[in-house]
Design a protein around this motif. Structure first.
Motif, PDB file in Angstrom:
ATOM      1  N   GLU A  94       0.829  -1.206   0.000  1.00  0.00           N
ATOM      2  CA  GLU A  94       0.000   0.000   0.000  1.00  0.00           C
ATOM      3  C   GLU A  94       0.859   1.251   0.000  1.00  0.00           C
ATOM      4  OE1 GLU A  94      -3.731  -1.960   2.524  1.00  0.00           O
ATOM      5  OE2 GLU A  94      -2.200  -0.770   3.541  1.00  0.00           O
ATOM      6  N   ALA A  97       2.404   1.788  -3.393  1.00  0.00           N
ATOM      7  CA  ALA A  97       1.429   2.156  -4.430  1.00  0.00           C
ATOM      8  C   ALA A  97       0.801   3.522  -4.178  1.00  0.00           C
ATOM      9  CB  ALA A  97       0.331   1.095  -4.498  1.00  0.00           C
ATOM     10  N   HIS A  99      -0.160   7.251  -4.249  1.00  0.00           N
ATOM     11  CA  HIS A  99      -0.075   8.346  -5.215  1.00  0.00           C
ATOM     12  C   HIS A  99      -0.216   9.684  -4.480  1.00  0.00           C
ATOM     13  CE1 HIS A  99      -0.769   5.045  -7.974  1.00  0.00           C
ATOM     14  NE2 HIS A  99      -0.642   5.842  -9.013  1.00  0.00           N
ATOM     15  N   ARG A 113      -5.893   3.428  -2.121  1.00  0.00           N
ATOM     16  CA  ARG A 113      -6.659   2.989  -3.287  1.00  0.00           C
ATOM     17  C   ARG A 113      -6.058   1.760  -3.965  1.00  0.00           C
ATOM     18  NH1 ARG A 113     -10.295   6.979  -4.614  1.00  0.00           N
ATOM     19  NH2 ARG A 113      -9.753   9.086  -3.901  1.00  0.00           N
ATOM     20  N   HIS A 114      -4.745   1.588  -3.801  1.00  0.00           N
ATOM     21  CA  HIS A 114      -4.057   0.520  -4.527  1.00  0.00           C
ATOM     22  C   HIS A 114      -3.058  -0.183  -3.608  1.00  0.00           C
ATOM     23  CE1 HIS A 114      -5.530   2.545  -8.166  1.00  0.00           C
ATOM     24  NE2 HIS A 114      -5.009   3.664  -7.680  1.00  0.00           N
ATOM     25  N   THR A 115      -2.597  -1.322  -4.080  1.00  0.00           N
ATOM     26  CA  THR A 115      -1.449  -1.990  -3.484  1.00  0.00           C
ATOM     27  C   THR A 115      -0.560  -2.461  -4.618  1.00  0.00           C
ATOM     28  OG1 THR A 115      -0.724  -3.660  -1.870  1.00  0.00           O
ATOM     29  CG2 THR A 115      -2.467  -4.305  -3.400  1.00  0.00           C
ATOM     30  N   LEU A 116       0.738  -2.523  -4.374  1.00  0.00           N
ATOM     31  CA  LEU A 116       1.693  -2.949  -5.393  1.00  0.00           C
ATOM     32  C   LEU A 116       2.093  -4.387  -5.119  1.00  0.00           C
ATOM     33  CD1 LEU A 116       3.288  -1.757  -7.855  1.00  0.00           C
ATOM     34  CD2 LEU A 116       5.210  -1.475  -6.283  1.00  0.00           C
ATOM     35  N   PHE A 126      -0.250  -2.781 -10.081  1.00  0.00           N
ATOM     36  CA  PHE A 126      -1.158  -2.186  -9.116  1.00  0.00           C
ATOM     37  C   PHE A 126      -2.451  -2.995  -9.084  1.00  0.00           C
ATOM     38  CE2 PHE A 126       1.537   1.365 -10.441  1.00  0.00           C
ATOM     39  CZ  PHE A 126       1.964   1.822  -9.203  1.00  0.00           C
ATOM     40  N   THR A 127      -2.861  -3.380  -7.897  1.00  0.00           N
ATOM     41  CA  THR A 127      -4.099  -4.133  -7.723  1.00  0.00           C
ATOM     42  C   THR A 127      -4.920  -3.480  -6.619  1.00  0.00           C
ATOM     43  OG1 THR A 127      -3.064  -5.645  -6.130  1.00  0.00           O
ATOM     44  CG2 THR A 127      -3.003  -6.287  -8.455  1.00  0.00           C
ATOM     45  N   ALA A 128      -6.127  -3.985  -6.418  1.00  0.00           N
ATOM     46  CA  ALA A 128      -6.965  -3.480  -5.337  1.00  0.00           C
ATOM     47  C   ALA A 128      -6.362  -3.874  -3.991  1.00  0.00           C
ATOM     48  CB  ALA A 128      -8.374  -4.047  -5.467  1.00  0.00           C
ATOM     49  N   PRO A 129      -6.618  -3.092  -2.943  1.00  0.00           N
ATOM     50  CA  PRO A 129      -6.124  -3.451  -1.606  1.00  0.00           C
ATOM     51  C   PRO A 129      -6.617  -4.819  -1.167  1.00  0.00           C
ATOM     52  CG  PRO A 129      -6.872  -1.192  -1.633  1.00  0.00           C
ATOM     53  CD  PRO A 129      -7.300  -1.794  -2.938  1.00  0.00           C
ATOM     54  N   LEU A 135      -9.659  -0.282   1.681  1.00  0.00           N
ATOM     55  CA  LEU A 135      -9.859   0.889   0.837  1.00  0.00           C
ATOM     56  C   LEU A 135     -10.474   1.979   1.703  1.00  0.00           C
ATOM     57  CD1 LEU A 135      -9.607   1.500  -2.318  1.00  0.00           C
ATOM     58  CD2 LEU A 135     -12.071   1.141  -2.379  1.00  0.00           C
TER      59      LEU A 135
END
Length: 255
Positions: A94, A97, A99, A113-116, A126-129, A135
């Motif tokens: 998180e 990722a 921003h 919003r995202h996780t790497l 990048f995917t959803a948490p 989120l």
């Protein structure tokens, strides 16, 4: 099958992965038996022992402060990444990722919003948490805000908060490897980057931050998740609860 399991474990295959492989194979062979294509299911009674449960390691506040102080003295480029994780309890992916568009200094919050994650251990995407509850908004202390402002000055004009020199996302395994190098140089116990999240959690709970507030900050899906993971730290919650009853009764008696 037992020989297969033994060889796979010896070669370094993970217990969880191997259990899934055996389960899938057993299901396929079981279907073949039901269709009379095989006489028996060779994987039906094959078991893979569960690995020893990971014992969560956790630094003390003094050790965490020592680590951050050492990173600052070395002017290490990932100092503020570790400062962010320690100060908020974000997961590694998180934080990597994050921003700038999701960092709101005036309100002292950021939005996850995202996780790497790595695909095939090579390509970061990048995917959803991790969960829907992940989120969410996360508060920022003055110290973490200062760290993020330093990072903005160090790498201006980037969409991502933490990047490589060319602007590409930092690889999760690099953040871990670099963390281990700094930990060894600072003379501190070896832990995982994810254990910095555990540090944040244990510090909140041991400082008597209300369970619901700590769970919300960690973005666990339920309070029970927090208690299952950190139940050994919640003795003070039980004491506070019964003391509240005692105080209420004493107040009523005095009235």
């Amino acid at each position: 099958m037992e020989l297969f399991v033994h060889d796979q474990l010896a070669s370094g295959r993970g217990h969880v992965t191997l259990r899934r492989c055996v389960a899938t194979l057993s299901s396929a062979l079981g279907d073949a038996v039901r269709q009379h294509r095989l006489a028996h299911n060779a994987a039906e009674y094959t078991s893979v022992c569960r690995p020893t449960k990971y014992e969560r390691a956790c630094w003390s506040p003094a050790q965490a402060a020592c680590f951050l102080r050492y990173c600052t003295q070395q002017n290490d480029p990932l100092t503020d990444l570790y400062e962010l994780i320690i100060g908020t309890g974000l997961r590694r992916g998180e934080a990597l990722a994050l921003h700038w568009a999701d960092v709101h200094f005036d309100d002292h919050v950021l939005f996850v919003r995202h996780t790497l994650s790595n695909i095939d251990n090579s390509t970061p995407v990048f995917t959803a948490p991790k969960t829907k509850s992940s989120l969410a908004w996360v508060g920022l202390s003055d110290r973490v805000c200062a760290a993020l402002r330093r990072q903005a000055e160090r790498q201006p004009g980037r969409a991502l908060v933490f990047t490589r020199r060319g602007g590409q996302p930092l690889r999760p395994e690099y953040a871990l490897r670099h963390f281990h190098q700094l930990t060894a140089q600072a003379g501190l116990p070896r832990i995982r980057v994810h254990d910095l999240r555990h540090f944040a959690a244990t510090t909140m709970l041991s400082s008597q931050v209300p369970l619901a507030m700590a769970s919300k900050t960690l973005r666990h899906s339920t309070l029970s998740t927090t208690t299952e993971i950190y139940g050994h730290l919640l003795k003070h919650v039980a004491l506070d609860a019964v003391r509240a009853i005692e105080i209420a009764l004493a107040g009523a008696d005095a009235a």
